[in-house]
Scaffold this motif. Structure first.
Motif, mmCIF file in Angstrom:
data_model
loop_
_atom_site.group_PDB
_atom_site.id
_atom_site.type_symbol
_atom_site.label_atom_id
_atom_site.label_comp_id
_atom_site.label_asym_id
_atom_site.label_seq_id
_atom_site.Cartn_x
_atom_site.Cartn_y
_atom_site.Cartn_z
ATOM 1 N N ASP A 84 0.868 -1.194 -0.146
ATOM 2 C CA ASP A 84 -0.069 -0.114 0.083
ATOM 3 C C ASP A 84 0.867 1.248 0.110
ATOM 4 O O ASP A 84 0.380 2.146 -0.390
ATOM 5 N N TRP A 540 -8.094 -7.585 -5.333
ATOM 6 C CA TRP A 540 -7.248 -6.668 -4.816
ATOM 7 C C TRP A 540 -7.811 -5.130 -5.033
ATOM 8 O O TRP A 540 -8.046 -4.195 -4.244
ATOM 9 N N SER A 543 -10.889 -4.485 -2.909
ATOM 10 C CA SER A 543 -10.574 -4.126 -1.471
ATOM 11 C C SER A 543 -9.836 -3.006 -1.344
ATOM 12 O O SER A 543 -9.519 -2.533 -0.171
ATOM 13 N N HIS A 544 -9.202 -2.392 -2.377
ATOM 14 C CA HIS A 544 -8.322 -1.046 -2.439
ATOM 15 C C HIS A 544 -8.791 -0.167 -3.213
ATOM 16 O O HIS A 544 -8.199 0.317 -4.324
ATOM 17 N N GLN A 547 -6.998 3.391 -3.924
ATOM 18 C CA GLN A 547 -5.900 3.073 -4.855
ATOM 19 C C GLN A 547 -6.328 2.896 -6.470
ATOM 20 O O GLN A 547 -5.906 3.347 -7.196
#
Length: 666
Positions: A84, A540, A543-544, A547
């Protein structure tokens, strides 16, 4: 937008050609067993997730050590999900340092503003020996003050030869426009530039086989070594070759081939438009402002990230994938075994093994009840029919997963979509929505939905999907630019970067010139050629979300910059002017390498090296505009040169060119 915020990446020095099966993939142990044995051993879990995970683990366990040994870890590092902290900032314009362990390619020298190795007419002619199609010599003739395109009769004539002609037209114009002092008629020396054009370089299969590795890879043709034994010289890497299309990513593969813009209106032709009027071409403007524009930016049509549909979407053409490199990758054929194998299981497996949430025993019972209850309990009949359809689709998914590594990438995407649909919970969207909206029939694209060729697949809810306009596609949160015939998609990448959603960029054995402007994990999320990491990357992204949105925004900003006057000028200088200057400077005219007593013209040198009738003039351009060309080229090498040829030489070449490329010979 600050001018220096965007830079091209240094040419990558160790990028895989192997993930699509071109090298170093060993799954022999997975394929020695019968396909139906593999399918029969699928464990419980509805969609067969456990078995697919097992296949992935074996795939990567065997693949990755070989990849590291041959190509290093650079592509592995690109594909790896960063921490991250690595994603907290935006693009600061700093490109990663290139590896110093690999050979330096011509493209890397140009990026470093270094001169190219000098080359001669002999070197240019020798480079043609590595090709068997879509290659030409562009020659500036001082006597005529004109550019000629010469095509070898040793090379095959294919439909893509028209791309070669379009490249010559634009290149002639761009050379004269940018370097007028170099082209002053009889005051100047000749210039010879080898060029090629097409989905990817038309090098011979024999030369490609030189880059294959000793490996039990089931995707490598078993007779690949025989072509090497033929002794074709594939080491002619002195003369730079400008390739207008996709090029091989790995610099060891033909290091003298330089990626140039693709010969289509929204790439190469746009640079000629810029050279003429200093305006960005209509095709690369924002859709809505101009009816011919291609780009659709989310803020222009009121789309917000949080309102986008959370699926990986793709619509495109059922098309081959790097067929010459990957001849064993295929499109699956529909057959009854694809869906009927569950009934041939052992009695125990029929009772216990679940496929799409049902055992074969339960599915058989529902099938028997279906007709009995259809009239008196239509709702129950509909439920049973949906369960059976799901069971049949799941059976097909398991069958195709057993041959997954042999499938074309776009068919891999179709299988992943079908699996996502099978395992999706009620009232939830499947994570994937990648389907064919068209296919090629008689050389033209036709709708796949409802087509005879796809009716069996549609019968089990597979493969085809509705056509989606750019505006429809822009409503999705995740996109993927699945590679086609040349391993890339010439317009899909830029279209999807501009949209408000995030791009999963398909890393394949080839790349386009514009890919060097894109940075992984800044403008896109990379996925491997086999797509086995796509679901992981989707999870991913979901869940991000902060970003993911940042990456999506940076991709959009990049396309806004590159299609702005400032950004396009930057591309023009780095992707057109820079390479042409280096190539022009590197050429050594014939007069430089001859004594005064034995001086020959470039025509005489070609005749001496190749003999009569090998290279034929197919186009003549003055370079004053893109349209100032005569397709046919005239008798540049002399009447005697054209006549002294074998029966199957120029006559056959002419007829094919006239038929396939509409070239008129004088």
């Amino acid at each position: 937008m600050a001018h220096n915020n965007y830079q091209r990446l240094p040419r990558r020095t160790a990028l895989l050609i192997g993930l699509a099966g071109t090298a170093a993939l060993s799954l022999q142990t997975l394929l020695t067993s019968n396909l139906w044995d593999v399918v029969d051993n699928v464990g419980d879990g509805g969609g067969g997730d456990a078995r697919m995970t097992e296949l992935e683990d074996q795939y990567r366990r065997i693949l990755m050590p070989t990849v590291e040994e041959i190509f290093g870890k650079e592509d592995e590092e690109i594909l790896a999900i960063p921490g991250d902290d690595m994603l907290s900032g935006s693009d600061n314009g700093e490109a990663p340092e290139p590896s110093t362990t690999a050979a330096i390619s011509h493209a890397q020298l140009i990026d470093a503003n270094q001169p190219l190795p000098t080359y001669t007419l002999q070197d240019a002619i020798d480079s043609s020996k590595m090709f068997d199609r879509k290659f030409a010599l562009l020659i500036y003739d001082p006597d005529d003050d004109a550019f000629y395109g010469l095509y070898s009769k040793r090379h095959n004539l294919v439909k893509g030869c028209q791309k070669v002609l379009n490249s010559i037209k634009n290149l002639s114009y761009l050379l004269r426009t940018n370097f007028p002092e170099r082209f002053q008629g009889k005051k100047s020396a000749e210039l010879v530039i080898p060029i090629s054009s097409g989905d990817y370089p038309g090098v011979s299969s024999n030369c490609i086989d030189h880059f294959r590795q000793e490996s039990p890879d089931p995707l490598i043709p078993s007779d690949w070594q025989k072509s090497i034994e033929l002794g074709q010289d594939c080491s002619h890497n002195t003369a730079p070759i400008l390739h207008f299309g996709s090029v091989f990513r790995h610099p060891h593969m033909f290091p003298n081939i330089i990626a140039m813009p693709m010969p289509v209106p929204h790439h190469l032709n746009c640079f000629s438009t810029w050279a003429t009027a200093k305006t960005v071409c209509k095709e690369l403007r924002e859709k809505g402002i101009d009816e011919k524009a291609m780009l659709l930016f989310g803020d222009a049509i009121g789309l917000k990230w949080e309102d986008l549909i959370p699926q990986v979407v793709w619509r495109g053409t059922d098309f081959p994938f790097l067929a010459q490199i990957n001849p064993l990758l295929k499109k699956p054929q529909f057959h009854e075994r694809l869906i009927n194998w569950p009934w041939s299981q052992t009695e125990e497996d029929k009772m216990t093994k679940k496929i799409g949430g049902q055992t074969a025993f339960n599915a058989a019972n529902k099938k028997r009840r279906l007709n009995r209850v259809r009239n008196r309990a239509p709702k129950q009949a509909d439920v049973n029919e949906q369960i059976l359809s799901r069971f049949t689709k799941a059976a097909a998914v398991e069958s195709l997963k057993g041959q997954y590594i042999h499938l074309l990438p776009r068919w891999k995407a179709v299988v992943l979509t079908a699996e996502a649909e099978v395992i999706a919970k009620p009232n939830t969207l499947p994570w994937a929505n990648m389907k064919f909206s068209s296919y090629v029939q008689d050389g033209r694209k036709s709708s796949a939905l409802g087509a005879e060729d796809y009716k069996d697949w549609e019968g089990i809810g597979f493969a085809t999907g509705d056509y989606k306009s750019h505006k429809n596609l822009a409503q999705y949160k995740y996109h993927i630019d699945l590679g086609g015939g040349g391993g890339t998609t010439w317009d899909g990448t830029i279209l999807k970067l501009a949209m408000p959603g995030m791009l999963f960029h398909h890393l394949t054995p080839t790349k386009d010139y514009i890919h060097d402007w894109m940075k992984p994990w800044v403008h896109y999320v990379p996925v491997s050629s086999d797509l086995l990491d796509l679901k992981e990357k989707f999870d991913w992204a979901e869940s991000h979300r902060v970003q993911s949105k940042k990456i999506a925004d940076e991709g959009t900003k990049l396309m806004r910059h590159l299609t702005s006057p400032e950004g396009f000028e930057q591309m023009y200088q780095q992707d057109i002017v820079g390479p042409l200057r280096r190539v022009t400077d590197a050429y050594q005219p014939v007069s430089v390498n001859q004594s005064q007593t034995s001086r020959r013209t470039w025509r005489e040198v070609i005749q001496k090296i190749e003999g009569d009738g090998v290279f034929l003039s197919v186009i003549k351009c003055h370079g004053s505009s893109v349209h100032d060309c005569d397709e046919g080229g005239g008798d540049v090498l002399g009447e005697n040169y054209m006549k002294n040829t074998s029966t199957n030489g120029p006559a056959k070449l002419r007829s094919l060119l006239v038929k396939k490329s509409r070239i008129k010979f004088r």
